[in-house]
Design a protein around this motif. Structure first.
Motif, mmCIF file in Angstrom:
data_model
loop_
_atom_site.group_PDB
_atom_site.id
_atom_site.type_symbol
_atom_site.label_atom_id
_atom_site.label_comp_id
_atom_site.label_asym_id
_atom_site.label_seq_id
_atom_site.Cartn_x
_atom_site.Cartn_y
_atom_site.Cartn_z
ATOM 1 N N TRP A 120 0.840 -1.350 0.017
ATOM 2 C CA TRP A 120 -0.147 -0.065 0.068
ATOM 3 C C TRP A 120 0.804 1.265 0.216
ATOM 4 C CZ3 TRP A 120 0.403 3.153 4.254
ATOM 5 C CH2 TRP A 120 -0.292 4.488 4.358
ATOM 6 N N LEU A 190 -5.728 -4.439 2.367
ATOM 7 C CA LEU A 190 -5.591 -6.003 1.871
ATOM 8 C C LEU A 190 -7.031 -6.293 1.143
ATOM 9 C CD1 LEU A 190 -4.374 -7.400 5.209
ATOM 10 C CD2 LEU A 190 -3.142 -7.179 3.127
ATOM 11 N N ALA A 191 -7.905 -5.422 1.326
ATOM 12 C CA ALA A 191 -9.306 -5.584 0.658
ATOM 13 C C ALA A 191 -9.107 -5.486 -0.814
ATOM 14 C CB ALA A 191 -10.361 -4.857 1.208
ATOM 15 N N ASP A 192 -8.128 -4.895 -1.261
ATOM 16 C CA ASP A 192 -7.896 -4.261 -2.662
ATOM 17 C C ASP A 192 -7.245 -5.555 -3.293
ATOM 18 O OD1 ASP A 192 -7.285 -3.269 -5.249
ATOM 19 O OD2 ASP A 192 -6.079 -1.622 -4.203
ATOM 20 N N ARG A 193 -7.755 -6.094 -4.367
ATOM 21 C CA ARG A 193 -7.675 -7.312 -5.111
ATOM 22 C C ARG A 193 -6.388 -6.971 -6.127
ATOM 23 N NH1 ARG A 193 -10.561 -11.742 -4.559
ATOM 24 N NH2 ARG A 193 -12.780 -11.628 -3.646
ATOM 25 N N SER A 194 -6.123 -5.815 -6.221
ATOM 26 C CA SER A 194 -5.033 -5.434 -7.209
ATOM 27 C C SER A 194 -3.560 -5.109 -6.294
ATOM 28 C CB SER A 194 -5.197 -4.252 -7.888
ATOM 29 O OG SER A 194 -5.306 -3.094 -6.968
ATOM 30 N N LYS A 196 -0.518 -6.534 -5.040
ATOM 31 C CA LYS A 196 0.370 -7.507 -5.180
ATOM 32 C C LYS A 196 0.759 -8.430 -3.839
ATOM 33 C CE LYS A 196 2.510 -5.308 -9.151
ATOM 34 N NZ LYS A 196 3.852 -4.744 -9.871
ATOM 35 N N GLN A 197 1.147 -9.584 -4.197
ATOM 36 C CA GLN A 197 1.268 -10.458 -2.940
ATOM 37 C C GLN A 197 0.393 -10.337 -1.801
ATOM 38 O OE1 GLN A 197 3.404 -13.154 -3.525
ATOM 39 N NE2 GLN A 197 4.028 -12.297 -5.750
ATOM 40 N N ARG A 198 -0.969 -10.223 -2.011
ATOM 41 C CA ARG A 198 -1.801 -9.736 -0.928
ATOM 42 C C ARG A 198 -1.678 -10.907 0.074
ATOM 43 N NH1 ARG A 198 -8.057 -9.273 -1.297
ATOM 44 N NH2 ARG A 198 -7.583 -11.177 -2.802
ATOM 45 N N ARG A 199 -1.567 -12.177 0.099
ATOM 46 C CA ARG A 199 -1.537 -13.111 1.133
ATOM 47 C C ARG A 199 -0.286 -12.907 1.859
ATOM 48 N NH1 ARG A 199 -3.875 -18.694 -1.575
ATOM 49 N NH2 ARG A 199 -6.037 -18.048 -2.025
#
Length: 353
Positions: A120, A190-194, A196-199
């Protein structure tokens, strides 16, 4: 100075023929070796910060149920700020050549180390660098809690409208909440699907929160744990905000199609802070904000050497190059905030009349 038949100084005419103003300056930096990475410097710096980080938490555990842990909270606030500065340098590819190595180092320092969503922050900070102080394009001057221009003040609603008239007086108290804001923004991202490497970002972020809060409430009784949390997070936010506040606040803002060329866009919206080695250490090299914005990937220790070259070059081109003391930079930022809130003070005065 020799004059070209066009009436332009010959040195400027030659420079124009060789490329843009920024391209000529960039060649100077490369020729002087100032763009080369400094792995030895960053190895020492990151190792020392890691030692101080570990020492702070070790002292916290050893002191245990004691109000002296609040002194540790203040110490760790500074250490967290230094970790954030390392994450900043990593994000600008100053440390590692490979993008993957930079991303993982940034996530470990940011997400795991201090609970800041690195992905972010990097997206937000990159947009800021591309268009500093541009009201429509720079996320750092969006009217969130504060308003940065009179136009934003006139259109303000909610909290910005409520506090905008007195925001200059509230600026530093509000900075104390910046640490909490970083945590909240990282989680919300983290709610933003764009992202990168969110997990991985989420796993590291929540691991930090679990370890941090777990340590506080296992070692300390609830009252002291909350006191530690408040002191640590507020001083961390205040320190971090005080590092970034002198850089652009109070400098000219841009709107619409008002976008000068890259060199002028970066120099005219940025401010340097002069000082000695302690200023360099406390502000993490960001006191050379003009040089950093012109060359974001330039390693921090090279910025001091680049400064006289950039300043002289700007003087040759007639570009304003601002450098002040730290206190003066704060005064200018607060004066600008006070001026931006003028329409809201006028509206209040008109209502009372």
């Amino acid at each position: 100075m020799p004059i070209h038949p066009s009436g332009e100084p010959a040195v400027l005419e030659k420079r124009r023929e060789a490329g843009s103003d920024f391209a000529c300056l960039a060649r100077k930096m490369t020729a002087a070796g100032l763009m080369r990475r400094r792995p030895g410097y960053y190895l020492v710096r990151m190792s020392l910060i890691a030692v101080f980080y570990a020492a702070g938490w070790a002292a916290f555990v050893l002191l245990g149920d004691s109000w002296w842990t609040l002194a540790v909270a203040a110490f760790l606030a500074v250490v967290f700020g230094q970790v954030a500065l390392v994450a900043h340098d990593v994000g600008h590819r100053q440390v590692f050549r490979l993008r993957r190595a930079s991303a993982w180092a940034g996530r470990i320092a940011g997400n795991l180390g201090i609970g800041m969503g690195y992905g972010w922050w990097q997206d937000k900070h990159s947009r800021h660098h591309a268009n500093p102080n541009h009201v429509e394009l720079d996320p750092d001057v969006e009217p969130d809690v504060l308003v940065w221009t009179r136009g934003q003040a006139r259109a303000a609603k909610g909290l910005p409208r409520l506090i905008g008239g007195s925001q200059a007086y509230l600026f530093f108290p509000l900075l104390a909440l910046e640490g909490i804001n970083l945590h909240v923004a990282g989680v919300r991202a983290l709610a933003d699907r764009s992202l990168k490497q969110r997990r991985q970002e989420g796993l590291l972020l929540f691991t930090h929160f679990a370890l941090y809060l777990g340590a506080l409430f296992v070692v300390l009784p609830p009252g002291k744990a909350v006191a530690f949390l408040a002191v640590h997070q507020c001083l961390f936010g205040l320190y971090l905000g005080s590092i970034f506040a002198p850089n652009h606040k109070g400098m000219p803002t841009l709107t619409g199609d008002d976008r000068p060329d890259f060199l002028r866009r970066q120099v005219l919206t940025s401010r340097n802070v002069h000082g000695g080695w302690f200023t360099d250490l406390a502000l993490g090299g960001l006191n050379y904000q003009i040089e950093h914005h012109l060359f974001p990937s330039m390693p921090t220790p090279q910025l001091r050497r680049a400064q006289p070259v950039v300043r002289r070059y700007c003087q040759e081109l007639g570009i304003d190059y601002l450098e002040t003391s730290l206190l003066t930079s704060y005064r200018q930022a607060l004066r600008s905030l006070h001026d931006a809130g003028a329409p809201l003070r006028s509206a209040v005065a008109a209502t009372e009349a």
